[in-house]
Write an enzyme that holds these catalytic residues in place. Structure first.
Site, PDB file in Angstrom:
ATOM      1  N   LYS A   1     -14.639   8.167  -4.920  1.00 37.58           N
ATOM      2  CA  LYS A   1     -15.932   8.536  -4.324  1.00 37.58           C
ATOM      3  C   LYS A   1     -16.428   9.852  -4.908  1.00 37.58           C
ATOM      4  O   LYS A   1     -17.604  10.007  -5.230  1.00 37.58           O
ATOM      5  CB  LYS A   1     -15.801   8.674  -2.802  1.00 37.58           C
ATOM      6  CG  LYS A   1     -15.401   7.403  -2.084  1.00 37.58           C
ATOM      7  CD  LYS A   1     -15.004   7.719  -0.625  1.00 37.58           C
ATOM      8  CE  LYS A   1     -14.233   6.567  -0.019  1.00 37.58           C
ATOM      9  NZ  LYS A   1     -13.547   6.958   1.231  1.00 37.58           N
TER      10      LYS A   1
ATOM     11  N   LYS B   1       0.328  14.420   0.889  1.00 38.27           N
ATOM     12  CA  LYS B   1      -0.985  14.695   0.296  1.00 38.27           C
ATOM     13  C   LYS B   1      -1.166  16.190  -0.021  1.00 38.27           C
ATOM     14  O   LYS B   1      -2.090  16.586  -0.706  1.00 38.27           O
ATOM     15  CB  LYS B   1      -2.102  14.202   1.221  1.00 38.27           C
ATOM     16  CG  LYS B   1      -2.178  12.667   1.333  1.00 38.27           C
ATOM     17  CD  LYS B   1      -3.251  12.243   2.320  1.00 38.27           C
ATOM     18  CE  LYS B   1      -3.347  10.744   2.526  1.00 38.27           C
ATOM     19  NZ  LYS B   1      -4.092  10.045   1.434  1.00 38.27           N
TER      20      LYS B   1
ATOM     21  N   LYS C   1      -9.185  13.916   3.571  1.00 39.17           N
ATOM     22  CA  LYS C   1      -8.311  12.745   3.614  1.00 39.17           C
ATOM     23  C   LYS C   1      -7.436  12.913   4.846  1.00 39.17           C
ATOM     24  O   LYS C   1      -7.442  13.968   5.464  1.00 39.17           O
ATOM     25  CB  LYS C   1      -7.460  12.645   2.349  1.00 39.17           C
ATOM     26  CG  LYS C   1      -6.766  13.966   1.977  1.00 39.17           C
ATOM     27  CD  LYS C   1      -5.953  13.862   0.699  1.00 39.17           C
ATOM     28  CE  LYS C   1      -6.759  13.821  -0.576  1.00 39.17           C
ATOM     29  NZ  LYS C   1      -6.733  12.535  -1.244  1.00 39.17           N
ATOM     30  N   ARG C   2      -6.670  11.896   5.218  1.00 36.62           N
ATOM     31  CA  ARG C   2      -5.763  12.079   6.339  1.00 36.62           C
ATOM     32  C   ARG C   2      -4.795  13.224   6.051  1.00 36.62           C
ATOM     33  O   ARG C   2      -4.454  13.491   4.898  1.00 36.62           O
ATOM     34  CB  ARG C   2      -4.995  10.771   6.606  1.00 36.62           C
ATOM     35  CG  ARG C   2      -5.841   9.722   7.298  1.00 36.62           C
ATOM     36  CD  ARG C   2      -6.334  10.178   8.663  1.00 36.62           C
ATOM     37  NE  ARG C   2      -5.241  10.272   9.602  1.00 36.62           N
ATOM     38  CZ  ARG C   2      -4.980   9.375  10.553  1.00 36.62           C
ATOM     39  NH1 ARG C   2      -5.764   8.318  10.712  1.00 36.62           N
ATOM     40  NH2 ARG C   2      -3.954   9.546  11.360  1.00 36.62           N
TER      41      ARG C   2
ATOM     42  N   THR D   1      -8.664   6.379  -2.797  1.00 42.08           N
ATOM     43  CA  THR D   1     -10.020   5.893  -3.055  1.00 42.08           C
ATOM     44  C   THR D   1     -11.007   7.039  -2.872  1.00 42.08           C
ATOM     45  O   THR D   1     -12.104   7.010  -3.422  1.00 42.08           O
ATOM     46  CB  THR D   1     -10.409   4.732  -2.116  1.00 42.08           C
ATOM     47  OG1 THR D   1     -10.083   5.102  -0.767  1.00 42.08           O
ATOM     48  CG2 THR D   1      -9.687   3.452  -2.494  1.00 42.08           C
TER      49      THR D   1
ATOM     50  N   HIS E   1       0.788  -1.230   0.000  1.00 42.70           N
ATOM     51  CA  HIS E   1       0.000   0.000   0.000  1.00 42.70           C
ATOM     52  C   HIS E   1       0.813   1.270   0.000  1.00 42.70           C
ATOM     53  O   HIS E   1       0.233   2.365   0.056  1.00 42.70           O
ATOM     54  CB  HIS E   1      -0.938   0.032   1.212  1.00 42.70           C
ATOM     55  CG  HIS E   1      -2.165  -0.787   1.024  1.00 42.70           C
ATOM     56  ND1 HIS E   1      -3.299  -0.289   0.448  1.00 42.70           N
ATOM     57  CD2 HIS E   1      -2.418  -2.073   1.310  1.00 42.70           C
ATOM     58  CE1 HIS E   1      -4.220  -1.237   0.396  1.00 42.70           C
ATOM     59  NE2 HIS E   1      -3.714  -2.334   0.909  1.00 42.70           N
TER      60      HIS E   1
END
Ligand code: PLP
Length: 807
Positions: A654, A548, A542-543, A650, A354
């Site tokens: 969505k 990110k 998101k986290r 992911t 991952h």
């Protein structure tokens, strides 16, 4: 079975009486929520007995999905939906004097995970069940799930999440299937009957008690189980120890048992070598493997065909100890020799990687492993020795031997263990799997190329579209001829035919507008903020992680704000930026970024120039149930990670499924999104993964960009000055320009992508002003999101890795 409204009313009434001695008139909402869960649980439990009988009778191969995280969220509406009784349940609750929506809203999220990895496991459980694959999920029954986040004076505060108070209504404890897991102690070897036996003496024993959560599939009577292991002290052993005067040891076992299933580690994409975490991993793995082996023996009377009837899919390396644990059971308990045990093990286990982030690759100190798990350590040393020999004989290259080693430099490297002991290794998007083969696991790929494959992630589209976005669901049914898309997600493609149909585009726009108004009402009620439903809803949830790049989003907003200062007419289209993110409690930089977002939000809130033009809102406690409200209302999806760093994502899927347009880099599954959408249906920007590698190789100097670009300089300087609350973010400024604490200056290349990102946002806003074009693009996004259904991903696992049939 209760399928009509009337039957459900009767079942709910009976449950309330049986469990709480109350009539519906007397019952609280909490009691009604529990009663609803119990009624559905009964239906599924009966089906579970049937499903298990069928699997045994027909001797079907089973999939065991091991994951230290299952981010299940809420189950009441989902199970009712899958069982086909959602409308009846709504009516029954309303007829009994309750508001169905209030009852659903009461259910706590089962937050047994951090983010994407845990939510993936939950989506796959739904698809495995719907595709009628005999499967089970396995995890730990954490007493406290992912912490609840509060924002106090702009900062994250963590509160315990005692989800089991109400959430335990779904759990069926199975004490008769408990397993004993041993830690510590010493090994004694002895010969008997020509065999060498190894016994672990003086070990501390913890009892693993399964709490099963049954899950329903869609349009099938098949059900599967999520087996959550709870840790209990072994009471009878305690008494024996006490009577022999071994008080301390008894107390130690009690304490260990109590802490093991206490908390979920709140770290996402990060690894820390904490002893309790290793205990959790082995506790979970040993209980799971023992329980699978026992059931297999009950049916087949031998473990020699174990690999023909079982496959263990491991979600990242967290359950990697299944490999030595299987070896232990095959050798120590079934009496196999090494080669046979290894042959069966390596045909039973498959590994999903991952992450390529170095700080997230698990490496355990060997002393810790040796002390805590003496027999497992012995087996690991032998696995490592044999693997190393193979590598040496294949490459004759010391550098490669070192890189591929399982035990090296006093550490056990879990990813290398998984590669050696697994039959398949997959990445989770095309780009990510490519990077695994070309870079991270290059040498292992060179030696065993057949093991490496890709399965791009997917999401449960029944939950993430049909269930949460009823307006869109109904439009899709009207346009595609019914509910086919629920079992055949590629049917969504038919929507493409309506790209020039003004009535359809109008309907799509109306649905989005309604969803935005609904979300605005929810945000007002829960957080007291006023959202303008006519503003662009531009969302990054998101986290919180540096890779990110929430900070890149912030820099762009600062630039926009500064432009507005210079020219109050610069923004004509109201623009609302929404953030939601939990930071790992020990991740100081991430917490600073949360505070910065809140400082900026406050500044913009108090500046009259921004009124009805610019707004920033930090949404507290981002979690599955919040995502379910937000996705249908979102218009812009921010997927802006440094290329090469996000394995798949992911969240991106969505958003796409709910008609939001992506502003993103060519990273993770955005690459596959781009393949189906083309440049014209998303807003791509930034360096590509190979350009990122190249720039780092050349030597990246962010100060040059700072000196050269006036807009960038001005907005970075604003970090130092801070905003109206007087807090300086000089630490973040320093980090970007000079680096800190061992990390390079602007490690994630925010400055390098800044201009390109601002341009993409400008293109996005310009497109938004052309509502016809925007709605067309939105329709194309929904139409082409079918490949991101978890059903597709699970079918690929079933066909290429598990070799099990599916519907
Ligand atoms: C889907 C989801 C995630 C994953 O989001 P990414 O953008 O892919 O990182 C994280 N948390 C929750 C609650 C989710 O539902």
């Amino acid at each position: 079975m209760p399928f009509t409204t009337k039957q459900l009313e009767e079942a709910l009434t009976a449950k309330l009486m049986l469990n709480f001695s109350k009539t519906p008139e007397e019952a609280t909402q909490q009691e009604m929520m529990k009663a609803s869960a119990l009624v559905l649980r009964d239906v599924m439990a009966l089906r579970s007995v049937e499903a298990h009988k069928r699997t045994r009778r027909e001797q079907k191969k089973q999939v065991h999905y091991l994951s230290l995280e299952f981010l299940m969220g809420r189950s009441l509406m989902k199970n009712a939906y899958n069982l086909g009784v959602l409308p009846q349940l709504r009516d029954a609750l309303n007829n009994l004097g309750f508001q169905a929506a209030d009852i659903f809203e009461l259910e706590p999220d089962a937050g047994l995970g951090n983010g994407g990895l845990g939510r993936l496991a939950a989506c796959y459980l739904d698809s495995m069940t719907t595709l009628e694959i005999p499967a089970a999920g396995y995890s730990i029954c954490y007493e406290l799930g992912i912490f609840k986040q509060k924002i106090v004076e702009g900062q994250q505060v963590e509160l315990p999440d005692d989800w089991k108070n109400l959430g335990s209504a779904w759990l069926l404890p199975k004490p008769e299937e408990a397993q004993e897991v041993r830690f510590g102690g010493t090994l004694r070897e002895f010969w008997d009957d020509g065999h060498l036996h190894i016994v672990n003496e003086g070990a501390t024993t913890v009892l693993a008690v399964p709490c099963d959560m049954v899950v329903a599939g869609y349009e099938t009577t098949h059900v599967n189980t999520l087996r959550l292991w709870d840790a209990k002290s072994t009471k009878p052993v305690d008494m024996a120890l006490f009577s022999r005067g071994e008080y301390l040891k008894a107390a130690e076992e009690e304490a260990m048992a109590e802490t093991i299933a206490k908390i979920l580690y709140p770290e996402d994409n990060h690894y820390e070598g904490k002893s309790l975490r290793l205990k959790q991993q082995y506790f979970f793995v040993s209980a799971t493997v023992q329980s699978i082996a026992k059931k297999h023996l009950d049916v087949y009377g031998t473990l020699r065909n174990f690999h023909e009837k079982n496959v263990l899919q491991i979600n990242d390396t967290h359950p990697a100890l299944v490999i030595p644990e299987l070896m232990r059971i095959f050798i120590d308990e079934a009496g196999m020799d090494w080669d046979e045990a290894w042959s069966i093990t390596t045909r039973s286990v498959a590994y999903t990687n991952h992450t390529v982030l170095a700080e997230a690759l698990e490496r355990w100190p060997q002393d810790l492993v040796a002390q805590l798990l003496p027999r497992i350590w012995q087996i690991l040393m032998e696995i490592s020795r044999r693997w190393q020999k193979r590598v040496e004989e294949f490459y004759h290259d010391e550098g490669k031997t070192q890189k591929m080693a399982i035990i090296w430099g006093g550490e056990v490297r879990m990813a290398n263990l998984c590669i050696a002991g697994g039959m398949a290794v997959n990445g989770v998007s095309a780009l990510h799997s490519d990077i695994l083969k070309k870079d991270v696991f290059k040498d292992a790929y060179g030696m065993e190329p057949w093991k490496f494959t890709n399965v791009t992630n997917g999401i449960d589209h029944r939950r993430w579209l049909s269930e949460i976005n009823p307006g869109l669901d109904s439009l899709i049914r009207d346009l595609t001829g019914g509910e086919d898309y629920l079992m055949q997600p590629l049917v969504l493609r038919k929507l493409d035919d309506y790209a020039d149909d003004a009535a359809v585009l109008k309907a799509l726009a109306d649905i989005k507008r309604n969803n935005k108004a609904d979300f605005a009402a929810y945000a007002k009620q829960t957080q007291g903020v006023n959202l303008n439903p006519d503003a662009i809803f531009d969302v990054q949830v998101k986290r919180l992680h540096e890779y990110k790049r929430q900070l890149l989003n912030v820099l762009h907003i600062i630039a926009l704000y500064q432009r507005l200062q210079d020219d109050p007419g610069a923004i004509t289209q109201p623009h609302t930026f929404l953030f939601g993110a939990k930071a790992a409690p020990g991740y100081a930089v991430a917490k600073r970024i949360i505070r910065l977002i809140n400082s900026l939000a406050d500044q913009i809130d108090h500046d009259p120039v921004c009124k009805d033009k610019l707004q920033v809102v930090f949404l507290e406690n981002y979690r599955v149930s919040l995502a379910e409200r937000l996705m249908p209302a979102s218009e812009v999806s921010q997927q802006i990670s440094t290329a090469g760093k996000e394995a798949s994502g992911t969240g991106n899927m969505k958003f796409m499924m709910n008609g939001a347009l992506t502003v993103g880099t060519l990273d993770g599954a955005n690459v596959e999104m781009h393949e189906v959408l083309g440049d014209e249906n998303m807003f791509l920007f930034g360096l590509h993964a190979d350009e990122v590698t190249e720039l780092k190789r050349e030597g990246y100097i962010p100060q040059r960009l700072y000196n050269r670009d006036q807009r960038l300089r001005r907005c970075l300087d604003a970090l130092r000055t801070g905003f109206r609350d007087g807090i300086s973010y000089d630490d973040l400024y320093q980090r970007l320009l000079f680096g800190a604490g061992g990390s390079a200056a602007d490690e994630y290349l925010l400055l390098a992508d800044f201009q390109s990102y601002c341009d993409a946002e400008s293109r996005m806003v310009e497109t938004y002003l052309d509502q016809r074009r925007w709605n067309q693009m939105s329709l194309h996004n929904i139409a082409r999101s079918g490949i991101f259904a978890a059903d597709r991903a699970v079918a690929e696992y079933a066909e290429h890795i598990w070799h099990v049939p599916h519907r």
